[in-house]
Scaffold this motif. Sequence first.
Motif, PDB file in Angstrom:
ATOM      1  N   THR A 206       0.833  -1.204   0.000  1.00  0.00           N
ATOM      2  CA  THR A 206       0.000   0.000   0.000  1.00  0.00           C
ATOM      3  C   THR A 206       0.868   1.254   0.000  1.00  0.00           C
ATOM      4  N   LEU A 207       0.477   2.231  -0.817  1.00  0.00           N
ATOM      5  CA  LEU A 207       1.177   3.523  -0.831  1.00  0.00           C
ATOM      6  C   LEU A 207       0.725   4.355   0.359  1.00  0.00           C
ATOM      7  N   LYS A 208       1.686   4.864   1.147  1.00  0.00           N
ATOM      8  CA  LYS A 208       1.381   5.633   2.353  1.00  0.00           C
ATOM      9  C   LYS A 208       2.023   7.020   2.279  1.00  0.00           C
ATOM     10  N   GLY A 209       1.613   7.890   3.205  1.00  0.00           N
ATOM     11  CA  GLY A 209       2.115   9.266   3.227  1.00  0.00           C
ATOM     12  C   GLY A 209       1.105  10.185   2.565  1.00  0.00           C
ATOM     13  N   ASN A 210       1.398  11.479   2.536  1.00  0.00           N
ATOM     14  CA  ASN A 210       0.410  12.440   2.039  1.00  0.00           C
ATOM     15  C   ASN A 210       0.484  12.704   0.539  1.00  0.00           C
ATOM     16  N   LEU A 211       1.477  12.135  -0.125  1.00  0.00           N
ATOM     17  CA  LEU A 211       1.730  12.509  -1.519  1.00  0.00           C
ATOM     18  C   LEU A 211       1.301  11.434  -2.494  1.00  0.00           C
ATOM     19  N   LYS A 212       1.155  11.849  -3.737  1.00  0.00           N
ATOM     20  CA  LYS A 212       0.969  10.883  -4.813  1.00  0.00           C
ATOM     21  C   LYS A 212       2.328  10.287  -5.197  1.00  0.00           C
ATOM     22  N   ALA A 213       2.288   9.130  -5.820  1.00  0.00           N
ATOM     23  CA  ALA A 213       3.511   8.551  -6.390  1.00  0.00           C
ATOM     24  C   ALA A 213       3.320   8.478  -7.899  1.00  0.00           C
ATOM     25  N   ARG A 214       4.437   8.365  -8.629  1.00  0.00           N
ATOM     26  CA  ARG A 214       4.350   8.329 -10.093  1.00  0.00           C
ATOM     27  C   ARG A 214       4.808   6.966 -10.593  1.00  0.00           C
ATOM     28  N   LEU A 215       3.906   6.332 -11.350  1.00  0.00           N
ATOM     29  CA  LEU A 215       4.180   4.973 -11.822  1.00  0.00           C
ATOM     30  C   LEU A 215       4.566   4.974 -13.300  1.00  0.00           C
ATOM     31  N   PHE A 216       5.707   4.355 -13.577  1.00  0.00           N
ATOM     32  CA  PHE A 216       6.228   4.251 -14.942  1.00  0.00           C
ATOM     33  C   PHE A 216       6.186   2.799 -15.383  1.00  0.00           C
ATOM     34  N   LYS A 217       5.503   2.559 -16.508  1.00  0.00           N
ATOM     35  CA  LYS A 217       5.513   1.218 -17.094  1.00  0.00           C
ATOM     36  C   LYS A 217       6.029   1.318 -18.522  1.00  0.00           C
ATOM     37  N   GLN A 218       6.670   0.253 -18.951  1.00  0.00           N
ATOM     38  CA  GLN A 218       7.256   0.234 -20.292  1.00  0.00           C
ATOM     39  C   GLN A 218       6.184   0.505 -21.357  1.00  0.00           C
ATOM     40  N   ASN A 219       6.481   1.403 -22.263  1.00  0.00           N
ATOM     41  CA  ASN A 219       5.584   1.747 -23.386  1.00  0.00           C
ATOM     42  C   ASN A 219       4.228   2.299 -22.960  1.00  0.00           C
ATOM     43  N   GLU A 220       4.145   2.831 -21.726  1.00  0.00           N
ATOM     44  CA  GLU A 220       2.884   3.448 -21.293  1.00  0.00           C
ATOM     45  C   GLU A 220       3.166   4.858 -20.767  1.00  0.00           C
ATOM     46  N   THR A 221       2.138   5.712 -20.831  1.00  0.00           N
ATOM     47  CA  THR A 221       2.273   7.047 -20.263  1.00  0.00           C
ATOM     48  C   THR A 221       2.286   6.930 -18.735  1.00  0.00           C
ATOM     49  N   PRO A 222       3.213   7.612 -18.065  1.00  0.00           N
ATOM     50  CA  PRO A 222       3.251   7.518 -16.593  1.00  0.00           C
ATOM     51  C   PRO A 222       1.937   7.999 -15.973  1.00  0.00           C
ATOM     52  N   VAL A 223       1.594   7.424 -14.825  1.00  0.00           N
ATOM     53  CA  VAL A 223       0.362   7.829 -14.147  1.00  0.00           C
ATOM     54  C   VAL A 223       0.648   8.189 -12.688  1.00  0.00           C
ATOM     55  N   GLU A 224      -0.206   9.062 -12.142  1.00  0.00           N
ATOM     56  CA  GLU A 224      -0.112   9.449 -10.740  1.00  0.00           C
ATOM     57  C   GLU A 224      -1.007   8.522  -9.912  1.00  0.00           C
ATOM     58  N   LEU A 225      -0.458   8.041  -8.809  1.00  0.00           N
ATOM     59  CA  LEU A 225      -1.234   7.171  -7.911  1.00  0.00           C
ATOM     60  C   LEU A 225      -1.511   7.906  -6.604  1.00  0.00           C
ATOM     61  N   GLU A 226      -2.767   7.838  -6.142  1.00  0.00           N
ATOM     62  CA  GLU A 226      -3.143   8.466  -4.879  1.00  0.00           C
ATOM     63  C   GLU A 226      -2.577   7.672  -3.691  1.00  0.00           C
ATOM     64  N   THR A 227      -2.392   8.363  -2.572  1.00  0.00           N
ATOM     65  CA  THR A 227      -2.003   7.663  -1.356  1.00  0.00           C
ATOM     66  C   THR A 227      -3.088   6.642  -1.013  1.00  0.00           C
ATOM     67  N   GLU A 228      -2.683   5.579  -0.356  1.00  0.00           N
ATOM     68  CA  GLU A 228      -3.549   4.431  -0.012  1.00  0.00           C
ATOM     69  C   GLU A 228      -3.862   3.535  -1.215  1.00  0.00           C
ATOM     70  N   THR A 229      -3.257   3.825  -2.373  1.00  0.00           N
ATOM     71  CA  THR A 229      -3.439   2.915  -3.513  1.00  0.00           C
ATOM     72  C   THR A 229      -2.894   1.523  -3.172  1.00  0.00           C
ATOM     73  N   ASP A 230      -3.632   0.515  -3.534  1.00  0.00           N
ATOM     74  CA  ASP A 230      -3.205  -0.875  -3.341  1.00  0.00           C
ATOM     75  C   ASP A 230      -2.349  -1.292  -4.544  1.00  0.00           C
ATOM     76  N   LEU A 231      -1.080  -1.628  -4.286  1.00  0.00           N
ATOM     77  CA  LEU A 231      -0.142  -1.957  -5.364  1.00  0.00           C
ATOM     78  C   LEU A 231       0.156  -3.451  -5.427  1.00  0.00           C
ATOM     79  N   SER A 232      -0.673  -4.232  -4.741  1.00  0.00           N
ATOM     80  CA  SER A 232      -0.401  -5.676  -4.622  1.00  0.00           C
ATOM     81  C   SER A 232      -0.333  -6.373  -5.978  1.00  0.00           C
ATOM     82  N   ASN A 233      -1.023  -5.844  -6.956  1.00  0.00           N
ATOM     83  CA  ASN A 233      -1.046  -6.513  -8.261  1.00  0.00           C
ATOM     84  C   ASN A 233      -0.081  -5.920  -9.283  1.00  0.00           C
ATOM     85  N   LEU A 234       0.729  -4.974  -8.825  1.00  0.00           N
ATOM     86  CA  LEU A 234       1.690  -4.348  -9.748  1.00  0.00           C
ATOM     87  C   LEU A 234       2.878  -5.267  -9.985  1.00  0.00           C
ATOM     88  N   LYS A 235       3.125  -5.580 -11.235  1.00  0.00           N
ATOM     89  CA  LYS A 235       4.353  -6.316 -11.552  1.00  0.00           C
ATOM     90  C   LYS A 235       4.647  -6.249 -13.040  1.00  0.00           C
TER      91      LYS A 235
END
Lengths: 235, 235
Positions: A206-235
């Motif tokens: 889980t993403l914690k803290g007050n800020l968003k995080a930035r997710l980079f995936k190959q061949n995709e436009t980066p996206v902003e993730l809100e705090t408390e986002t569940d990242l369990s399925n990211l791979k």
Amino acid sequence: MKSIIIASTSTLHGGNYLEYLLPTLQSHFKNCSTILFIPYARSSGISHDEYTKKAAQAFAAINIKVKGIHEFENPEEAIQNAEGIFTGGGNTFLLVTQLYKNKIMQLLAEKVKSGTPYLGTSAGSNICGLSMQTTNDMPIIYPPSFQTLGLIPFNLNPHYLDPDANSQHMGETRETRIKEFHAFNAIPVLGLREGSWLEVKGEKITLKGNLKARLFKQNETPVELETETDLSNLK
Amino acid sequence: MKSIIIASTSTLHGGNYLEYLLPTLQSHFKNCSTILFIPYARSSGISHDEYTKKAAQAFAAINIKVKGIHEFENPEEAIQNAEGIFTGGGNTFLLVTQLYKNKIMQLLAEKVKSGTPYLGTSAGSNICGLSMQTTNDMPIIYPPSFQTLGLIPFNLNPHYLDPDANSQHMGETRETRIKEFHAFNAIPVLGLREGSWLEVKGEKITLKGNLKARLFKQNETPVELETETDLSNLK
């Protein structure tokens, strides 16, 4: 069950070392009277002793003792017997070199996977990913491999820094560097801004803290993730 | 007699690719009708073809043709037969990996030491030092060694960036990173700001451009060097 805190930074601007994380760490290390500190990354080049003293001072505020891994004759035994483990920031190339040299990279991964609470900040967080290949650090020493602990199934970029629209500097932005990484690697990269951390409880990330995080995936436009986002399925 | 231009950056803010260097390059490559371009660092991940086209467009302004090393069947022969050589910027880890993989690291050093005019920008400048260990780039690929061309007896930090007094970012400054390098390495490091370059003529090394450069030596306070400083004795 895995229990891990992976923090972008140890220190927020204007704050003291680990200060913003102390409430989280108090509950994270609640069953530990002493934790093992891995000072190998030698922040700003300071010695293992100096660095361990700095960590001990911060943890004293929550009544936890800190012992440096360099104080043990056998680093493998130190890992095996640890109640909790903290790896501090500094230079990731140096940290990874020392973990391999002391033959504890795999052991540390196994120990944390078996449930020993772990805290990483900066370089100590970088090594939680699949490889150290998205570090910001200088290659001051040649490690035997870039592979790291693999406690999470993606890579991290700690101290993530947004491009400065007013800058006249033409060096690569962080985003450009990560794009270069993705020209050769399919591993997702999470840019963790200072003040953000990941909480890993078993298989839940889980993403914690007050800020968003930035997710980079190959061949995709980066996206902003809100705090408390569940990242369990990211791979 | 060595004849080398080692530039911090290819492009100044608001300028076109290589634009600020063109008057210098016109005289530097005056005896060349075609130069060999090494696009291995793949700036921003672009292809060898795209990158070579970009270099060719810039050199067209001074009537010099550009051919990419990837267009030759045998990279060793391409180096051996080159009238002049230009290595562009991008990722230094990738550049160094490709130079070793194609078995031309040593050959390129010998060719340039024997007098073939050479231009490096950014990553292409980094490799002129003793090692690539003071690059700013991400370790997106694992090179077989960090040793580089050794055309000058010290290391470079291109795109050198002064600490921003107003920044609230707690990641390491460039100066801190170089200090970490000097905790383990005695090699001097020259921080070349964007717009500066080194001119190497035989054994004479001179700082060029309108800016000062910042010199870091192990266990010494960094110093600012004026343009036109003679660096021939730095090692």
